[in-house]
Design a protein around this motif. Structure first.
Motif, PDB file in Angstrom:
ATOM      1  N   ARG A  79       0.827  -1.211   0.000  1.00  0.00           N
ATOM      2  CA  ARG A  79       0.000   0.000   0.000  1.00  0.00           C
ATOM      3  C   ARG A  79       0.860   1.259   0.000  1.00  0.00           C
ATOM      4  O   ARG A  79       0.543   2.231  -0.689  1.00  0.00           O
ATOM      5  CB  ARG A  79      -0.936  -0.012   1.207  1.00  0.00           C
ATOM      6  N   SER A  83       1.216   4.065  -2.945  1.00  0.00           N
ATOM      7  CA  SER A  83       1.075   5.495  -2.615  1.00  0.00           C
ATOM      8  C   SER A  83       2.246   6.298  -3.169  1.00  0.00           C
ATOM      9  O   SER A  83       2.067   7.385  -3.725  1.00  0.00           O
ATOM     10  CB  SER A  83       0.996   5.679  -1.093  1.00  0.00           C
ATOM     11  N   TYR A 114      -1.254  10.519   0.290  1.00  0.00           N
ATOM     12  CA  TYR A 114      -1.753   9.213  -0.146  1.00  0.00           C
ATOM     13  C   TYR A 114      -1.434   8.105   0.857  1.00  0.00           C
ATOM     14  O   TYR A 114      -2.149   7.099   0.940  1.00  0.00           O
ATOM     15  CB  TYR A 114      -1.158   8.846  -1.512  1.00  0.00           C
ATOM     16  N   ASN A 117      -3.379   7.075   5.390  1.00  0.00           N
ATOM     17  CA  ASN A 117      -4.298   6.040   5.876  1.00  0.00           C
ATOM     18  C   ASN A 117      -3.608   4.708   6.161  1.00  0.00           C
ATOM     19  O   ASN A 117      -4.183   3.836   6.815  1.00  0.00           O
ATOM     20  CB  ASN A 117      -5.432   5.814   4.874  1.00  0.00           C
ATOM     21  N   HIS A 118      -2.385   4.569   5.670  1.00  0.00           N
ATOM     22  CA  HIS A 118      -1.659   3.302   5.839  1.00  0.00           C
ATOM     23  C   HIS A 118      -0.531   3.414   6.867  1.00  0.00           C
ATOM     24  O   HIS A 118       0.299   2.506   6.985  1.00  0.00           O
ATOM     25  CB  HIS A 118      -1.086   2.851   4.488  1.00  0.00           C
ATOM     26  N   SER A 121      -0.648   5.501  13.980  1.00  0.00           N
ATOM     27  CA  SER A 121      -0.607   6.672  14.852  1.00  0.00           C
ATOM     28  C   SER A 121       0.237   6.364  16.086  1.00  0.00           C
ATOM     29  O   SER A 121       0.467   5.201  16.424  1.00  0.00           O
ATOM     30  CB  SER A 121      -2.021   7.063  15.286  1.00  0.00           C
ATOM     31  N   GLU A 141      -1.136  14.771  11.848  1.00  0.00           N
ATOM     32  CA  GLU A 141      -2.206  13.784  11.727  1.00  0.00           C
ATOM     33  C   GLU A 141      -2.053  12.545  12.602  1.00  0.00           C
ATOM     34  O   GLU A 141      -3.048  11.875  12.897  1.00  0.00           O
ATOM     35  CB  GLU A 141      -2.315  13.328  10.261  1.00  0.00           C
ATOM     36  N   LYS A 142      -0.830  12.203  12.995  1.00  0.00           N
ATOM     37  CA  LYS A 142      -0.613  10.918  13.658  1.00  0.00           C
ATOM     38  C   LYS A 142      -0.162  11.034  15.117  1.00  0.00           C
ATOM     39  O   LYS A 142       0.111  10.022  15.755  1.00  0.00           O
ATOM     40  CB  LYS A 142       0.426  10.108  12.869  1.00  0.00           C
TER      41      LYS A 142
END
Length: 396
Positions: A79, A83, A114, A117-118, A121, A141-142
């Protein structure tokens, strides 16, 4: 006790990484604990991390950003590989459509978007999370933190990015630290709505450390070279303008100035293209690529003139280091240049072109009195700025 996280890519040899080492070595927060998260535990500066900070374990997914897509595929991180590949294709399309000179920033930005989401966190919650190197998506974000801080090391007015997506990311931070006033102003020309978040915190410099390191080695190759010696310490990339340096040297040689040699310390993705360019101009004897050096200061010390041929900078760490060593410096007129050098006083600013660089070199080579005056001004200046940390402590 405050729990603080600082995130960056790795500790490869570079100006940003060197400034991070200085920051960490001077960081002193009595009621806090600082942890460092590196996406990859790699680089010659890794063993220079101070003992009083905790280096968190490497996370496999984040190491992929410094690896080739092929390697990521071989590691079965499919993934993330897809990305990366998608980001590369989209950036090339956008770059061609908009005639970008360097679509790499768009590619890096899209890569993070991209891949988000993979990516895992961070489970722990922090009082403060600091993102030291753009793009800042990891901390944005994480990471969960009461307060978030991001750093600006470059001139964002010259960088092509997806501004809407980038501004969304920037808004996740409470404070944005620019390494110079000019760097701050350039950033705000692109993101004026973020003005309340931005403040200046200059890269920390340690004159004592730099002068000590300059005495650690004896670059015999340079010391025995009787020619007028130019030195540049930089990443071999479009931003640093090393290709213009090659063109400038070609012009100097064509005009009969064969008593000049240019030593370049550094490495990067443009090395192969630069070697080809050096061969095309038959400059093997005039431009010496010294490669990666964890201690560039003896080479700076041996220079007759330090040259920074960059297309853009936030505030070049190496220019300040050369000034600490009392070297006359020549820099190109990139947009933030006046924030670093006072033309004719502690350095010389030339036109941002191969012709301008060649002319600046000849001007300073021909005028030893001017060079000595620039050196004297540097040696009389106090470049220690540990007091800058007080700004960070107040924010923390």
């Amino acid at each position: 006790m405050k729990k603080i996280l600082l995130a960056s890519f790795d500790m490869e040899v570079g100006g940003v990484e060197r400034s991070l080492i200085h920051l960490l070595n001077h960081f002193n927060l009595e009621d806090g604990a600082l942890e460092v998260f590196l996406y990859r535990h790699a680089g010659d500066f890794l063993n220079m991390l101070p003992d009083h900070i905790a280096l968190l374990p490497e996370v496999k997914e984040y190491t992929s950003f410094r690896k080739s897509i092929k390697t990521v595929m071989q590691e079965k991180q499919f993934r993330l590989a897809i990305s990366r590949l998608k980001a590369k294709i989209v950036a090339e399309i956008i770059g061609k459509k908009n005639h970008y000179s360097e679509p790499g920033y768009v590619q890096m930005q899209r890569m993070w978007q991209y891949a988000l989401n993979h990516l895992p966190s961070v489970e722990k919650t922090y009082d403060v999370a600091i993102s030291y190197l753009w793009p800042h998506y990891f901390v944005a974000e994480k990471v969960t933190a009461k307060k978030k801080i991001a750093w600006i090391h470059t001139d964002f007015s010259t960088v092509e990015t997806d501004e809407v997506a980038d501004e969304t990311m920037w808004n996740k931070f409470d404070h944005i630290m620019a390494v110079s006033e000019a760097c701050k102003e350039a950033f705000l020309t692109k993101y004026p709505r973020l003005a309340q978040k931005v403040m200046v915190l200059e890269n920390l410099q340690s004159p004592t450390f730099i002068r000590q390191q300059a005495l650690m080695e004896d670059p015999e190759l340079m010391m025995e070279d009787p020619r007028f010696k130019l030195v540049t310490v930089a990443r071999l990339s479009h931003a640093k303008g090393i290709d213009m340096a090659v063109d400038a040297m070609a012009q100097l040689k064509e005009k009969g100035h064969t008593d000049i040699v240019w030593y370049i310390v550094g490495y990067g993705g443009d090395e192969s293209a630069l070697r080809d360019k050096i061969s095309q101009h038959d400059l093997h004897d005039n431009i010496i690529l010294l490669g990666k050096k964890t201690n560039p200061y003896p080479y700076m010390q041996a220079a007759d003139l330090y040259v920074q041929p960059s297309r853009y900078e936030g505030k070049a760490v190496t220019v300040g280091e050369a000034q600490i060593l009392g070297k006359p410096v020549l820099i190109t007129a990139y947009p933030t240049s006046a924030s670093q050098v006072s033309h004719g006083k502690d350095g010389w600013i030339c036109e941002l072109s191969a012709e301008g660089i060649a002319e600046g070199i000849l001007t300073l080579k021909a005028d030893s009195i001017l060079r000595e005056a620039l050196s004297a001004a540097c040696l009389q200046s106090d470049y220690s700025n540990v007091q800058e940390l007080e700004k960070l402590y107040k924010v923390l």
